[in-house]
Write a protein that holds these residues in place. Structure first.
Motif, PDB file in Angstrom:
ATOM      1  N   GLU A 126       5.456  -3.397  12.701  1.00  0.00           N
ATOM      2  CA  GLU A 126       5.258  -4.962  13.013  1.00  0.00           C
ATOM      3  C   GLU A 126       6.831  -5.400  13.184  1.00  0.00           C
ATOM      4  N   PHE A 127       7.623  -4.822  12.092  1.00  0.00           N
ATOM      5  CA  PHE A 127       9.028  -5.152  12.166  1.00  0.00           C
ATOM      6  C   PHE A 127       9.931  -4.071  12.295  1.00  0.00           C
ATOM      7  N   ASN A 128      10.681  -4.173  12.970  1.00  0.00           N
ATOM      8  CA  ASN A 128      11.769  -2.923  13.149  1.00  0.00           C
ATOM      9  C   ASN A 128      13.211  -3.528  12.980  1.00  0.00           C
ATOM     10  N   PHE A 129      13.927  -3.190  12.050  1.00  0.00           N
ATOM     11  CA  PHE A 129      15.448  -3.441  11.843  1.00  0.00           C
ATOM     12  C   PHE A 129      16.430  -2.406  12.300  1.00  0.00           C
ATOM     13  N   ARG A 130      17.515  -2.555  12.741  1.00  0.00           N
ATOM     14  CA  ARG A 130      18.818  -1.686  12.966  1.00  0.00           C
ATOM     15  C   ARG A 130      20.142  -2.270  12.592  1.00  0.00           C
ATOM     16  N   CYS A 131      20.627  -1.790  11.308  1.00  0.00           N
ATOM     17  CA  CYS A 131      21.797  -2.169  10.924  1.00  0.00           C
ATOM     18  C   CYS A 131      22.935  -1.675  11.967  1.00  0.00           C
ATOM     19  N   ASP A 132      24.014  -2.439  12.162  1.00  0.00           N
ATOM     20  CA  ASP A 132      25.033  -2.247  12.872  1.00  0.00           C
ATOM     21  C   ASP A 132      26.009  -1.091  11.946  1.00  0.00           C
ATOM     22  N   PRO A 133      26.292   0.042  12.832  1.00  0.00           N
ATOM     23  CA  PRO A 133      27.442   0.745  12.041  1.00  0.00           C
ATOM     24  C   PRO A 133      28.659  -0.150  11.849  1.00  0.00           C
ATOM     25  N   ALA A 134      28.982  -1.051  12.607  1.00  0.00           N
ATOM     26  CA  ALA A 134      30.349  -1.727  12.629  1.00  0.00           C
ATOM     27  C   ALA A 134      30.269  -2.839  11.374  1.00  0.00           C
ATOM     28  N   ALA A 135      29.162  -2.859  10.570  1.00  0.00           N
ATOM     29  CA  ALA A 135      29.047  -3.707   9.396  1.00  0.00           C
ATOM     30  C   ALA A 135      29.453  -2.756   8.176  1.00  0.00           C
ATOM     31  N   LEU A 136      29.552  -1.704   8.212  1.00  0.00           N
ATOM     32  CA  LEU A 136      29.820  -0.865   6.949  1.00  0.00           C
ATOM     33  C   LEU A 136      31.299  -0.983   6.334  1.00  0.00           C
ATOM     34  N   PRO A 137      32.306  -1.174   7.287  1.00  0.00           N
ATOM     35  CA  PRO A 137      33.582  -1.471   6.453  1.00  0.00           C
ATOM     36  C   PRO A 137      33.615  -2.650   5.830  1.00  0.00           C
ATOM     37  N   ALA A 138      32.933  -3.586   6.126  1.00  0.00           N
ATOM     38  CA  ALA A 138      32.923  -4.874   5.289  1.00  0.00           C
ATOM     39  C   ALA A 138      32.240  -4.640   4.230  1.00  0.00           C
ATOM     40  N   ALA A 139      31.193  -3.854   4.194  1.00  0.00           N
ATOM     41  CA  ALA A 139      30.361  -3.738   2.848  1.00  0.00           C
ATOM     42  C   ALA A 139      31.152  -2.960   1.966  1.00  0.00           C
ATOM     43  N   GLN A 140      31.722  -1.674   2.317  1.00  0.00           N
ATOM     44  CA  GLN A 140      32.683  -1.106   1.568  1.00  0.00           C
ATOM     45  C   GLN A 140      33.819  -1.876   1.070  1.00  0.00           C
ATOM     46  N   ALA A 141      34.315  -2.531   1.664  1.00  0.00           N
ATOM     47  CA  ALA A 141      35.515  -3.479   1.266  1.00  0.00           C
ATOM     48  C   ALA A 141      34.799  -4.405   0.036  1.00  0.00           C
ATOM     49  N   ALA A 142      33.584  -4.861   0.466  1.00  0.00           N
ATOM     50  CA  ALA A 142      33.395  -5.764  -0.732  1.00  0.00           C
ATOM     51  C   ALA A 142      32.936  -5.273  -1.965  1.00  0.00           C
ATOM     52  N   GLY A 143      32.759  -3.785  -1.880  1.00  0.00           N
ATOM     53  CA  GLY A 143      32.663  -2.911  -3.194  1.00  0.00           C
ATOM     54  C   GLY A 143      31.298  -2.447  -3.295  1.00  0.00           C
ATOM     55  N   VAL A 144      30.455  -2.198  -2.068  1.00  0.00           N
ATOM     56  CA  VAL A 144      29.164  -1.233  -2.139  1.00  0.00           C
ATOM     57  C   VAL A 144      29.620  -0.043  -2.169  1.00  0.00           C
ATOM     58  N   ASP A 145      29.040   0.714  -3.289  1.00  0.00           N
ATOM     59  CA  ASP A 145      29.433   2.197  -3.487  1.00  0.00           C
ATOM     60  C   ASP A 145      28.216   2.972  -2.968  1.00  0.00           C
TER      61      ASP A 145
END
Length: 354
Positions: A126-145
């Protein structure tokens, strides 16, 4: 994130490194012959807490230990097709409402509700999602470990995208948990070192779209969040290589506001086995935080980086677990509201009350 010991497998840039430590012999036993599930204790039990920090047969971290602050969130979706604001406002938009909460702590664990890959073929559902790999640097810079991928969307584009996600996350300095090229890998924790502590994080998924989403001896997939005996065995194995063990698990039923009895029993069994805290997610609704044997359980952390689809769905929280040098663990929920699509904001205290 505080500075930790250097490890070769995964690097977090200017901050502390994170590594996935392979505990081969222990996990062969865990995956091949799961230990029997210990009977969960009575609800509300208040006997002396146990943890891998005190139950381990030998002191695992020799340096003096400080106080730790560990955060966990619910569902993070970095699919710009689902949240167009991430494309128009930049991926930093997902994290700017938190005031640096995750860069100021020692460890942050999220549930990544999509494969982080541009590979693979869409799986009919019913629902399919695909995260953008380009989003990861911002997540890591925000502190996601650490990112849990053991959930009902990480396989939305098949095993090629799932396995590609592992490399993408590691390259970005974020440790994936809960999935792998086989069951042993999916059941292997991420291990980090912080302020004299060695901390293991395990991921499990109890919301399984199809049987072939589960990892097998030679099949990629996720570690089951329904197999209590295997989960207990993985916690015990992680406790052999770490002082503290935290579990992030996708479970429950959508729109529930309280945990169901089977998940309560699983959480109690995990803590009886040595887990020091549990982060739960999936129901898209915020659920309460409880304590069992002196260890906190966040039953359901709701949506986090998500569209603001309803008032109830926009109420969220960050679970904060505080570990003192003597090994005691306390927890609270820091209130969060999704004020616009993909933008959670803290709306109350930045830390648990003293």
């Amino acid at each position: 994130m505080s500075a930790g010991g250097v490890r070769p497998l995964l690097h977090l840039g200017r901050l502390a490194p994170v590594a996935v430590v392979t505990i081969a012999l222990a996990l062969v036993a865990a995956c091949g012959a799961p230990a029997a599930q210990p009977p969960p204790g009575p609800a509300g039990a208040s006997d002396e807490p146990t943890s891998s920090a005190t139950a381990s047969p030998a002191a695992l971290s020799a340096s003096p230990r400080g106080t730790l602050v560990v955060h966990g969130t619910g569902d993070v979706n970095l699919d710009p097709s689902y949240i167009p604001a991430l494309r128009t406002r930049g991926y930093e938009h997902a994290w700017t409402g938190l005031g640096g909460l995750f860069t100021d702590d020692d460890l942050t664990v999220v549930n990544m509700e999509c494969p982080v890959s541009d590979r693979g073929t869409i799986v009919p559902k019913e629902f399919n999602f695909r995260c953008d790999p380009a989003a990861l640097p911002a997540a890591q810079a925000a502190g996601v470990d650490v990112a849990n991928l053991a959930n009902n969307h990480s396989g939305d584009f098949g095993p090629d995208a799932l396995l590609d996600s592992l490399g993408r996350l590691r390259s970005a300095g974020i440790a994936p948990v809960g999935v792998g090229e086989n069951l042993r890998a999916a059941s292997t924790p991420a291990v980090v070192e912080r302020d004299g502590w060695r901390i293991a994080v395990l991921g499990f998924g109890g919301v399984v779209p199809a049987a072939d989403w589960l990892a097998g001896p030679s099949r990629p997939g996720m570690a089951s969040g329904d197999d209590t005996a295997a989960m207990v065995a993985a916690v015990r194995a992680a406790g052999e290589v770490a002082d503290l063990v935290f579990v992030t698990v996708h479970w429950g039923v959508e729109l529930d506001t309280r945990p169901r009895a089977d998940d309560v029993a699983r959480a109690h069994a995990l803590i009886d086995a040595g887990a020091d805290g549990v982060f739960g997610h999936h129901s898209h609704r915020l659920q309460p935080l409880d304590s069992y044997r002196g260890r906190p359980i966040a039953w359901g952390l709701g949506n986090f980086v998500w569209p603001s689809l309803s008032e109830a769905g926009s109420r969220s929280a960050v679970a904060e677990f505080v570990v003192t040098p003597d090994g005691a663990v306390t927890g609270c929920l820091l209130p969060v509201r999704i004020t616009s699509p993909g933008h959670p904001e803290l709306v109350g205290a930045r830390s648990c009350p003293a």
